[in-house]
Design an enzyme around this catalytic site. Structure first.
Site, PDB file in Angstrom:
ATOM      1  N   ASN A 101       0.825  -1.216   0.000  1.00 50.63           N
ATOM      2  CA  ASN A 101       0.000   0.000   0.000  1.00 50.63           C
ATOM      3  C   ASN A 101       0.856   1.261   0.000  1.00 50.63           C
ATOM      4  OD1 ASN A 101      -2.479   1.688   0.612  1.00 50.63           O
ATOM      5  ND2 ASN A 101      -1.286   2.049   2.491  1.00 50.63           N
ATOM      6  N   ASP A 160       1.750   6.992   0.170  1.00 47.03           N
ATOM      7  CA  ASP A 160       0.692   6.098  -0.305  1.00 47.03           C
ATOM      8  C   ASP A 160       0.788   5.863  -1.811  1.00 47.03           C
ATOM      9  OD1 ASP A 160      -1.696   4.744   0.875  1.00 47.03           O
ATOM     10  OD2 ASP A 160      -2.676   5.760  -0.815  1.00 47.03           O
ATOM     11  N   ASP A 190      -0.756  -6.672   3.342  1.00 44.28           N
ATOM     12  CA  ASP A 190      -0.762  -5.715   4.449  1.00 44.28           C
ATOM     13  C   ASP A 190      -1.627  -4.507   4.084  1.00 44.28           C
ATOM     14  OD1 ASP A 190       0.572  -4.598   6.981  1.00 44.28           O
ATOM     15  OD2 ASP A 190       1.103  -3.056   5.524  1.00 44.28           O
ATOM     16  N   HIS A 194      -6.703  -0.340   2.708  1.00 41.49           N
ATOM     17  CA  HIS A 194      -6.246   0.981   2.259  1.00 41.49           C
ATOM     18  C   HIS A 194      -5.895   1.001   0.770  1.00 41.49           C
ATOM     19  CE1 HIS A 194      -6.307   2.426   6.382  1.00 41.49           C
ATOM     20  NE2 HIS A 194      -5.843   1.234   6.700  1.00 41.49           N
ATOM     21  N   GLU A 224      -5.423  -8.217   4.730  1.00 38.02           N
ATOM     22  CA  GLU A 224      -5.646  -7.646   6.051  1.00 38.02           C
ATOM     23  C   GLU A 224      -6.688  -6.537   5.942  1.00 38.02           C
ATOM     24  OE1 GLU A 224      -3.763  -5.255   9.742  1.00 38.02           O
ATOM     25  OE2 GLU A 224      -3.536  -4.654   7.658  1.00 38.02           O
TER      26      GLU A 224
HETATM   27  C1  LAG Z   1      -0.304  -2.770   9.089  1.00 41.82           C
HETATM   28  N1  LAG Z   1      -1.370  -3.300   8.667  1.00 41.82           N
HETATM   29  O1  LAG Z   1      -2.276  -2.634   7.984  1.00 41.82           O
HETATM   30  C2  LAG Z   1       0.658  -3.515   9.912  1.00 41.82           C
HETATM   31  O2  LAG Z   1       0.069  -4.713  10.413  1.00 41.82           O
HETATM   32  C3  LAG Z   1       1.138  -2.611  11.001  1.00 41.82           C
HETATM   33  O3  LAG Z   1       1.995  -3.299  11.874  1.00 41.82           O
HETATM   34  C4  LAG Z   1       1.838  -1.422  10.354  1.00 41.82           C
HETATM   35  O4  LAG Z   1       2.195  -0.425  11.339  1.00 41.82           O
HETATM   36  C5  LAG Z   1       0.923  -0.693   9.395  1.00 41.82           C
HETATM   37  N2  LAG Z   1      -0.110  -1.476   8.816  1.00 41.82           N
HETATM   38  C6  LAG Z   1       1.734  -0.124   8.241  1.00 41.82           C
HETATM   39  O5  LAG Z   1       2.200  -1.160   7.405  1.00 41.82           O
HETATM   40  C7  LAG Z   1       3.501  -0.510  11.897  1.00 41.82           C
HETATM   41  C8  LAG Z   1       3.529   0.162  13.248  1.00 41.82           C
HETATM   42  C9  LAG Z   1       3.454   1.662  13.102  1.00 41.82           C
HETATM   43  C10 LAG Z   1       4.579   2.147  12.210  1.00 41.82           C
HETATM   44  C11 LAG Z   1       4.382   1.475  10.849  1.00 41.82           C
HETATM   45  C12 LAG Z   1       5.463   1.875   9.838  1.00 41.82           C
HETATM   46  O6  LAG Z   1       2.425  -0.294  14.046  1.00 41.82           O
HETATM   47  O7  LAG Z   1       3.621   2.244  14.408  1.00 41.82           O
HETATM   48  O8  LAG Z   1       4.527   3.556  12.079  1.00 41.82           O
HETATM   49  O9  LAG Z   1       4.455   0.049  11.012  1.00 41.82           O
HETATM   50  O10 LAG Z   1       6.731   1.534  10.303  1.00 41.82           O
HETATM   51  C13 LAG Z   1       5.729   4.255  12.409  1.00 41.82           C
HETATM   52  C14 LAG Z   1       5.504   5.249  13.554  1.00 41.82           C
HETATM   53  C15 LAG Z   1       4.521   6.312  13.089  1.00 41.82           C
HETATM   54  C16 LAG Z   1       5.087   7.018  11.866  1.00 41.82           C
HETATM   55  C17 LAG Z   1       5.336   5.971  10.797  1.00 41.82           C
HETATM   56  C18 LAG Z   1       5.954   6.578   9.551  1.00 41.82           C
HETATM   57  O11 LAG Z   1       4.963   4.548  14.677  1.00 41.82           O
HETATM   58  O12 LAG Z   1       4.356   7.272  14.152  1.00 41.82           O
HETATM   59  O13 LAG Z   1       4.155   7.986  11.399  1.00 41.82           O
HETATM   60  O14 LAG Z   1       6.225   4.962  11.296  1.00 41.82           O
HETATM   61  O15 LAG Z   1       7.224   7.085   9.820  1.00 41.82           O
HETATM   62 CA    CA Z   2      -3.700   3.522  -0.342  1.00 34.66          CA
END
Ligand code: LAG
Ligand code: CA
Length: 457
Positions: A101, A160, A190, A194, A224
């Site tokens: 995505n 995106d 994943d 979206h 997902e």
């Molecule tokens: C998913 N499914 O739809 C995944 O199962 C999930 O684990 C992913 O989030 C999300 N979607 C994007 O693929 C994980 C973390 C996020 C993390 C993201 C990207 O739960 O916390 O975001 O992966 O690494 C992190 C920061 C955010 C920030 C972002 C971009 O936590 O605050 O905005 O990175 O820099």
């Molecule tokens: Ca999208």
């Protein structure tokens, strides 16, 4: 392989979250193949951001910077290929977590070399995607009731992809087809919710057939989709299976509350079972919204065993590592953020799939059989037959449950696969004598007993 792979239906998925490729390969040979697991969901294999400043969190993987397979924190491309081959020889498929995505976000570093050395910055991935390959809504999703926003704006700030464009669809399909060519048999998509449905369809229609050992045909796909009032799982079932998050909430609350007597009907009213991938916890829920997780010990193991005994859905077993405090904490790693090999008796690896391995044989042996008749004792105890192929009893209370159960099982001595394994005819568990269809058991507190016709000793 050292063990003969059990015959028959093998659809159980185990998510070996964050495991190195070489460790996955060893687990396929030693444990997964012999116990009849169907597939491993591996963590994303493409090049990802490296966030040293944040202590190399696990979620680096969900920020792709290229589709190079060499290398991630879990190993090299050669090790990935070896894993796919080794697991296939053990009868176990590899399903890749496909992050398609989006690409990277801003995070602690907005640009850099990725894990395989590629240069990038947000919206610019040289040789792969440039600015025009990303949707124009360059801000976070704000209104989750607006389907267009959910699909065209940014999920937690991640660039995106313009999945409506042929260039983007072709690059994603190239990546997935490289994996299919290596022998990967399926994908978790994943953040599928979206991606507009038509775009998922267009990408999947470009995929090659899987390895002949898996019978050729299309790769297995589960998407997902965290269903809500704006986007339901039914929008995505035409393209493949979907994750059923309501099942996760239902089974987790039931076991957490010790209220399981009604669970023969689990899954009723949800996504049709032949389209639903089900789980007690996943890597996100165990951090963000925990109901029942590895931290809950025996009661959680019991819920995963129940999932494997019940006919609804395609079960996905979780295998975790622990963290203290900060849920961003990555897996056991070296100082440079390279993941360490799994040792189930060391570091922070939980390996809870091993505690339920015997129940995979139950799931496989009773495939196609209905559920019932059943018996209950209060709200915390439930036992049921799976036709004449199996019988399982679950006790989600703090005291033992002794009774005589009436089954449709042929007479004989059975291995209790809820409390050990049955591999190569060897029972590593208590046994029960079924006589006249009946057996008497003491089901332990927070425990189960499970007998099936392919584990007669
Ligand atoms: C998913 N499914 O739809 C995944 O199962 C999930 O684990 C992913 O989030 C999300 N979607 C994007 O693929 C994980 C973390 C996020 C993390 C993201 C990207 O739960 O916390 O975001 O992966 O690494 C992190 C920061 C955010 C920030 C972002 C971009 O936590 O605050 O905005 O990175 O820099
Ligand atoms: Ca999208």
């Amino acid at each position: 392989p050292a063990h003969a792979a059990p015959a028959g239906n093998r659809d159980v998925i185990v998510h070996l979250f964050q495991w190195r490729w070489e460790s996955v390969a060893e687990e396929c040979e030693s444990t997964l193949g012999p116990n009849g697991f169907g597939a491993v969901q591996v963590s994303p294999p493409q090049e990802h951001v490296v966030l040293a400043g944040e202590g190399y969190p696990w979620w680096q993987d969900y920020q792709p910077v290229s589709y190079a397979l060499d290398q991630t924190r879990r190993g090299t491309r050669a090790e990935f290929v070896d894993m796919v081959d080794t697991c296939r020889e053990a009868g176990v498929k590899i399903y890749v977590d496909a992050v398609v995505n989006h690409m990277s976000g801003t995070g602690s570093v907005g640009s850099g070399p990725g894990s395989a050395g590629s240069t990038y910055s947000k919206y610019d991935y040289p040789g792969l995607y440039q600015s025009q390959d990303f949707n124009d809504c360059r801000r976070d999703i704000a209104d989750w009731n607006d389907k267009w926003e959910v699909q065209h704006c940014e999920l937690v700030g991640l660039s995106d992809l313009r999945t409506s464009s042929d260039h983007v669809r072709d690059r994603i399909a190239d990546y997935l087809n490289e994996l299919v060519g290596i022998g990967v048999a399926g994908f978790r998509i994943d953040a599928a919710k979206h991606i507009p449905e038509a775009d998922v369809q267009a990408i999947l229609s470009r995929l090659d057939d899987v390895h002949p050992d898996w019978g050729g045909g299309r790769p297995y796909v589960f998407q997902e989709v965290i269903a809500d009032g704006t986007i339901g799982t039914g929008s995505y079932t035409p393209m493949g299976d979907v994750t059923e998050f309501q099942y996760h909430r239902d089974i987790s609350h039931a076991f957490a509350d010790g209220s399981i007597a009604h669970l023969t009907g689990l899954g009723g009213g949800l996504t049709p079972g032949d389209k639903a991938v089900v789980f007690v916890a996943n890597h996100d829920t165990q951090r963000n919204d925990p109901i029942l997780t590895h931290a809950d010990g025996a009661r959680y193991d019991l819920a995963q065993k129940f999932m494997l005994a019940h006919p609804y859905g395609t079960p996905k077993v979780m295998s975790s590592y622990t963290w203290s405090g900060d849920p961003r904490t990555g897996p056991p790693m070296d100082a440079d953020g390279t993941t360490r090999p799994t040792d189930c008796s060391a570091d922070r690896w939980v390996c809870e799939h091993r505690a339920v391995a015997g129940m995979v044989s139950f799931h496989n042996a009773v495939a196609g059989q209905g559920i019932g008749p059943s018996v209950t004792d209060g709200s915390g105890r439930l036992a049921f037959a799976r036709g004449s192929a199996g019988y399982a009893a679950f006790n989600a209370t703090s005291s033992a449950w002794t009774r005589t159960f009436t089954t449709g099982l042929p007479d004989g001595t059975y291995c209790d696969v809820a409390n050990g394994t049955f591999v190569d005819g060897v029972c590593d568990a208590p046994t029960y004598q079924v006589s006249g269809g009946r057996f008497t058991a003491t089901v332990p507190a927070d425990g189960a007993v499970a007998l099936h016709v392919e584990a007669l000793t």
